[in-house]
Motif scaffolding. Structure first.
Motif, mmCIF file in Angstrom:
data_model
loop_
_atom_site.group_PDB
_atom_site.id
_atom_site.type_symbol
_atom_site.label_atom_id
_atom_site.label_comp_id
_atom_site.label_asym_id
_atom_site.label_seq_id
_atom_site.Cartn_x
_atom_site.Cartn_y
_atom_site.Cartn_z
ATOM 1 N N LEU A 240 0.832 -1.207 0.000
ATOM 2 C CA LEU A 240 0.000 0.000 0.000
ATOM 3 C C LEU A 240 0.868 1.258 0.000
ATOM 4 O O LEU A 240 0.554 2.239 -0.684
ATOM 5 N N CYS A 241 1.957 1.226 0.751
ATOM 6 C CA CYS A 241 2.874 2.365 0.796
ATOM 7 C C CYS A 241 3.504 2.606 -0.573
ATOM 8 O O CYS A 241 3.559 3.738 -1.054
ATOM 9 N N TYR A 242 3.957 1.537 -1.197
ATOM 10 C CA TYR A 242 4.595 1.651 -2.508
ATOM 11 C C TYR A 242 3.615 2.199 -3.550
ATOM 12 O O TYR A 242 3.938 3.138 -4.278
ATOM 13 N N GLN A 243 2.412 1.629 -3.580
ATOM 14 C CA GLN A 243 1.424 2.098 -4.549
ATOM 15 C C GLN A 243 0.984 3.528 -4.233
ATOM 16 O O GLN A 243 0.802 4.345 -5.142
ATOM 17 N N GLY A 244 0.823 3.838 -2.968
ATOM 18 C CA GLY A 244 0.474 5.199 -2.576
ATOM 19 C C GLY A 244 1.553 6.191 -2.966
ATOM 20 O O GLY A 244 1.259 7.314 -3.395
ATOM 21 N N TYR A 245 2.814 5.765 -2.832
ATOM 22 C CA TYR A 245 3.933 6.614 -3.240
ATOM 23 C C TYR A 245 3.890 6.872 -4.746
ATOM 24 O O TYR A 245 4.042 8.014 -5.186
ATOM 25 N N LEU A 246 3.677 5.811 -5.532
ATOM 26 C CA LEU A 246 3.592 5.982 -6.987
ATOM 27 C C LEU A 246 2.441 6.914 -7.367
ATOM 28 O O LEU A 246 2.594 7.784 -8.229
ATOM 29 N N ASP A 247 1.293 6.742 -6.706
ATOM 30 C CA ASP A 247 0.149 7.602 -6.987
ATOM 31 C C ASP A 247 0.424 9.050 -6.588
ATOM 32 O O ASP A 247 0.030 9.982 -7.302
ATOM 33 N N ALA A 248 1.090 9.239 -5.455
ATOM 34 C CA ALA A 248 1.397 10.598 -4.991
ATOM 35 C C ALA A 248 2.380 11.291 -5.930
ATOM 36 O O ALA A 248 2.220 12.476 -6.239
ATOM 37 N N VAL A 249 3.377 10.550 -6.402
ATOM 38 C CA VAL A 249 4.339 11.133 -7.348
ATOM 39 C C VAL A 249 3.621 11.517 -8.643
ATOM 40 O O VAL A 249 3.811 12.620 -9.169
ATOM 41 N N ARG A 250 2.785 10.617 -9.142
ATOM 42 C CA ARG A 250 2.050 10.878 -10.377
ATOM 43 C C ARG A 250 1.136 12.100 -10.207
ATOM 44 O O ARG A 250 1.085 12.971 -11.077
ATOM 45 N N ALA A 251 0.443 12.180 -9.076
ATOM 46 C CA ALA A 251 -0.449 13.314 -8.825
ATOM 47 C C ALA A 251 0.335 14.614 -8.683
ATOM 48 O O ALA A 251 -0.104 15.667 -9.157
ATOM 49 N N THR A 252 1.510 14.550 -8.072
ATOM 50 C CA THR A 252 2.332 15.750 -7.897
ATOM 51 C C THR A 252 2.871 16.240 -9.230
ATOM 52 O O THR A 252 2.851 17.445 -9.505
ATOM 53 N N VAL A 253 3.332 15.327 -10.047
ATOM 54 C CA VAL A 253 3.864 15.704 -11.354
ATOM 55 C C VAL A 253 2.779 16.341 -12.215
ATOM 56 O O VAL A 253 3.017 17.338 -12.901
ATOM 57 N N ARG A 254 1.568 15.788 -12.146
ATOM 58 C CA ARG A 254 0.455 16.325 -12.950
ATOM 59 C C ARG A 254 -0.227 17.517 -12.278
ATOM 60 O O ARG A 254 -1.138 18.094 -12.865
ATOM 61 N N MET A 255 0.181 17.834 -11.029
ATOM 62 C CA MET A 255 -0.474 18.903 -10.265
ATOM 63 C C MET A 255 -1.984 18.647 -10.233
ATOM 64 O O MET A 255 -2.793 19.516 -10.585
ATOM 65 N N GLU A 256 -2.345 17.461 -9.800
ATOM 66 C CA GLU A 256 -3.724 16.991 -9.816
ATOM 67 C C GLU A 256 -4.669 17.948 -9.092
ATOM 68 O O GLU A 256 -4.383 18.429 -8.005
ATOM 69 N N THR A 257 -5.803 18.210 -9.719
ATOM 70 C CA THR A 257 -6.830 19.077 -9.150
ATOM 71 C C THR A 257 -8.165 18.351 -9.140
ATOM 72 O O THR A 257 -8.339 17.329 -9.802
ATOM 73 N N ALA A 258 -9.110 18.910 -8.392
ATOM 74 C CA ALA A 258 -10.474 18.380 -8.358
ATOM 75 C C ALA A 258 -11.398 19.393 -9.013
ATOM 76 O O ALA A 258 -11.110 20.590 -9.026
ATOM 77 N N MET A 259 -12.504 18.900 -9.532
ATOM 78 C CA MET A 259 -13.490 19.816 -10.108
ATOM 79 C C MET A 259 -14.180 20.554 -8.971
ATOM 80 O O MET A 259 -14.733 19.945 -8.061
ATOM 81 N N ALA A 260 -14.089 21.853 -9.001
ATOM 82 C CA ALA A 260 -14.725 22.698 -7.982
ATOM 83 C C ALA A 260 -14.978 24.064 -8.605
ATOM 84 O O ALA A 260 -14.656 24.297 -9.774
ATOM 85 N N ASN A 261 -15.531 24.957 -7.820
ATOM 86 C CA ASN A 261 -15.771 26.316 -8.295
ATOM 87 C C ASN A 261 -14.491 27.132 -8.357
ATOM 88 O O ASN A 261 -14.517 28.289 -8.754
ATOM 89 N N PHE A 262 -13.408 26.541 -7.940
ATOM 90 C CA PHE A 262 -12.111 27.190 -7.910
ATOM 91 C C PHE A 262 -11.055 26.124 -8.157
ATOM 92 O O PHE A 262 -11.360 24.941 -8.191
ATOM 93 N N LYS A 263 -9.821 26.533 -8.333
ATOM 94 C CA LYS A 263 -8.750 25.559 -8.580
ATOM 95 C C LYS A 263 -8.363 24.919 -7.246
ATOM 96 O O LYS A 263 -7.790 25.571 -6.375
ATOM 97 N N PHE A 264 -8.686 23.653 -7.084
ATOM 98 C CA PHE A 264 -8.442 22.939 -5.837
ATOM 99 C C PHE A 264 -7.425 21.826 -6.082
ATOM 100 O O PHE A 264 -7.715 20.864 -6.791
#
Length: 166
Positions: free
Chosen positions: A108-132
């Motif tokens: 879980l740690c390894y997969q979470g790390y891979l997901d966190a790196v991927r999200a950080t590189v893409r500057m992942e955002t959520a759909m909201a009324n503002f940039k979140f």
């Protein structure tokens, strides 16, 4: 000597993660209370309360304290049958369960790390009324799971030293 150092390090990491989770819990309570108060008194509310609570506060409050709970041996356990076994069998089963826990939380740690790196590189955002930005909250999972692995390892070492299941 090395085992004591490892145990102290594990306790420090677990307590630090618990303090951070507690701060997030306090922030969440203040944020939601202020939002409800503003809505009730003035008919206005903070933009993004739902997003902050769902994606930041809750994630930190759930995943960061895992290691502290493990070190306190407060996770749910059922030992109706195992409690009747001889101490050597109990220790063997405890070490086996800890090994499975290390494998599980390590993956879980390894997969979470891979997901966190991927999200950080893409500057992942959520759909909201503002940039979140979502990517900062993704790091709570690998941090919490890594701390959990340290806590399990510390408990394994402690059980081996005491020659009994914890």
């Amino acid at each position: 000597m090395m085992a004591k150092y490892f145990e102290l390090m594990s306790q420090w990491v677990a307590k630090s993660a618990m303090v951070v989770a507690t701060l997030f819990l306090i922030l969440m309570a203040l944020h939601v209370s202020l939002d409800v108060g503003l809505r009730y008194l003035f008919g206005k509310s903070f933009t993004g309360t739902l997003e902050f609570v769902s994606f930041y506060y809750m994630v930190a409050v759930v995943f960061l304290p895992l290691a502290y709970v493990e070190l306190q041996q407060e996770h749910i356990s059922v030992d109706v049958l195992v409690g009747r076994f001889p101490p050597v069998v109990q220790l063997t089963l405890y070490l086996f369960a800890c090994s499975l826990g290390l494998l599980y939380f390590g993956m879980l740690c390894y997969q979470g790390y891979l997901d966190a790196v991927r999200a950080t590189v893409r500057m992942e955002t959520a759909m909201a009324n503002f940039k979140f930005y979502l990517w900062p909250s993704r790091w709570a999972l690998p941090v919490g799971f890594a701390a959990m692995c340290l806590a399990i390892l510390a408990n394994m070492i402690k059980a081996l030293q005491q020659r009994q299941a914890l």
